[in-house]
Design an enzyme around this catalytic site. Sequence first.
Site, mmCIF file in Angstrom:
data_model
loop_
_atom_site.group_PDB
_atom_site.id
_atom_site.type_symbol
_atom_site.label_atom_id
_atom_site.label_comp_id
_atom_site.label_asym_id
_atom_site.label_seq_id
_atom_site.Cartn_x
_atom_site.Cartn_y
_atom_site.Cartn_z
ATOM 1 C CG HIS A 12 -0.154 0.063 2.533
ATOM 2 N ND1 HIS A 12 -0.304 -0.848 3.538
ATOM 3 C CD2 HIS A 12 0.780 0.933 2.989
ATOM 4 C CE1 HIS A 12 0.483 -0.543 4.541
ATOM 5 N NE2 HIS A 12 1.170 0.532 4.248
ATOM 6 C CG HIS A 59 0.211 4.276 7.729
ATOM 7 N ND1 HIS A 59 -0.677 3.335 7.272
ATOM 8 C CD2 HIS A 59 1.423 3.889 7.252
ATOM 9 C CE1 HIS A 59 -0.034 2.430 6.548
ATOM 10 N NE2 HIS A 59 1.235 2.740 6.529
ATOM 11 C CG HIS A 192 8.443 0.704 2.262
ATOM 12 N ND1 HIS A 192 7.849 -0.482 2.610
ATOM 13 C CD2 HIS A 192 7.583 1.674 2.698
ATOM 14 C CE1 HIS A 192 6.691 -0.255 3.210
ATOM 15 N NE2 HIS A 192 6.517 1.048 3.293
ATOM 16 C CD GLU A 239 3.879 -0.541 5.966
ATOM 17 O OE1 GLU A 239 3.592 0.581 6.386
ATOM 18 O OE2 GLU A 239 3.837 -0.827 4.746
HETATM 19 C C1 DHB Z 1 5.005 5.009 1.302
HETATM 20 C C2 DHB Z 1 4.877 3.669 1.667
HETATM 21 C C3 DHB Z 1 4.082 3.309 2.759
HETATM 22 O O1 DHB Z 1 3.929 2.033 3.201
HETATM 23 C C4 DHB Z 1 3.361 4.277 3.456
HETATM 24 O O2 DHB Z 1 2.548 3.871 4.444
HETATM 25 C C5 DHB Z 1 3.511 5.615 3.113
HETATM 26 C C6 DHB Z 1 4.323 5.986 2.029
HETATM 27 C C7 DHB Z 1 5.858 5.419 0.137
HETATM 28 O O3 DHB Z 1 6.617 4.606 -0.401
HETATM 29 O O4 DHB Z 1 5.741 6.577 -0.278
HETATM 30 FE FE FE Z 2 2.678 1.874 5.070
#
Ligand code: DHB
Ligand code: FE
Length: 283
Positions: A12, A59, A192, A239
């Site tokens: 997401h 979040h 990420h 996550e």
């Molecule tokens: C991004 C990824 C995420 O899981 C999130 O919650 C907010 C931003 C991103 O890669 O921009």
């Molecule tokens: Fe996220």
Amino acid sequence: MAQLIGCIGTSHIPAIGGAIHKGLQQDPYWKPFFGGFPPIREWLGRVKPDVVVMFYNDHGLNFFLDKMPTFAVGAAPQYNNADEGWGIPTLPPFKGELDLSWQIINTLVEKEFDIVTCQEMLVDHACTLPLKLLWPEGDCPVTVVPICINTVQFPLPKASRVYAMGRAVGEAIAAWDSDKKVAVIGSGGLSHQLDGERAGHINKEFDLQFMESLQSNPEWATQFSIHELVEKTGTQGVELLMWLAMRAALTTGPASGVRKVHSNYHIPISNTATGLLALEKIV
Ligand code: DHB
Ligand code: FE
């Protein structure tokens, strides 16, 4: 009894909401991401789930850093979307499945998971975007039971604990006195990191191994501590615990095998290595 038909793990990212709003699905930047979904939509069109149990992480919308449950289960008749600060347009409310919510809550507490129950719950992009990606046209045809797992503020639940919780949710679904079909979604990851010295960190090798493990050896990721998972996948890559809970839910019942429907992996969308995996439960 209810029928658990399979699971879908997906990344997401708030920017996906903006891309949907602007109709950028065929844009060269977005196509490799959106292009993963049609075979899964086609499968869903055939198996037609009635209900989705959604593992995701909030979040900072419904829970902020001052009150952060480890596991929280929605028990609301309706879940309203709101923007936690990215400026993406909100989606219409999603219908709850109260009877299954309480079935899951009662089962988890009986099995000694000390959860938070939420009879009101705002849902952010992590809950809403997977539903919009899987059912892009018109009203969402499924009802939802959202389950939040804290991956935002330490201490985070161990992978083995998340796996056990997901398995207990699967047992609750299997024992639900209903003729409805249920699909499980895991929304998050893959690797990420949004901030700090390693911002932009991506680990393709680990992501692909993790996706493969969900087919052949679903407990594989439980060997890692939270700190090892953060080291390998990034502060937000953790996550991927949502996918682990999702897959664990499918390990219940006499036949615990799965068949891969479709998968996709693309780097990057925004800061994230995006993964997509649908598995059908073999009954
Ligand atoms: C991004 C990824 C995420 O899981 C999130 O919650 C907010 C931003 C991103 O890669 O921009
Ligand atoms: Fe996220």
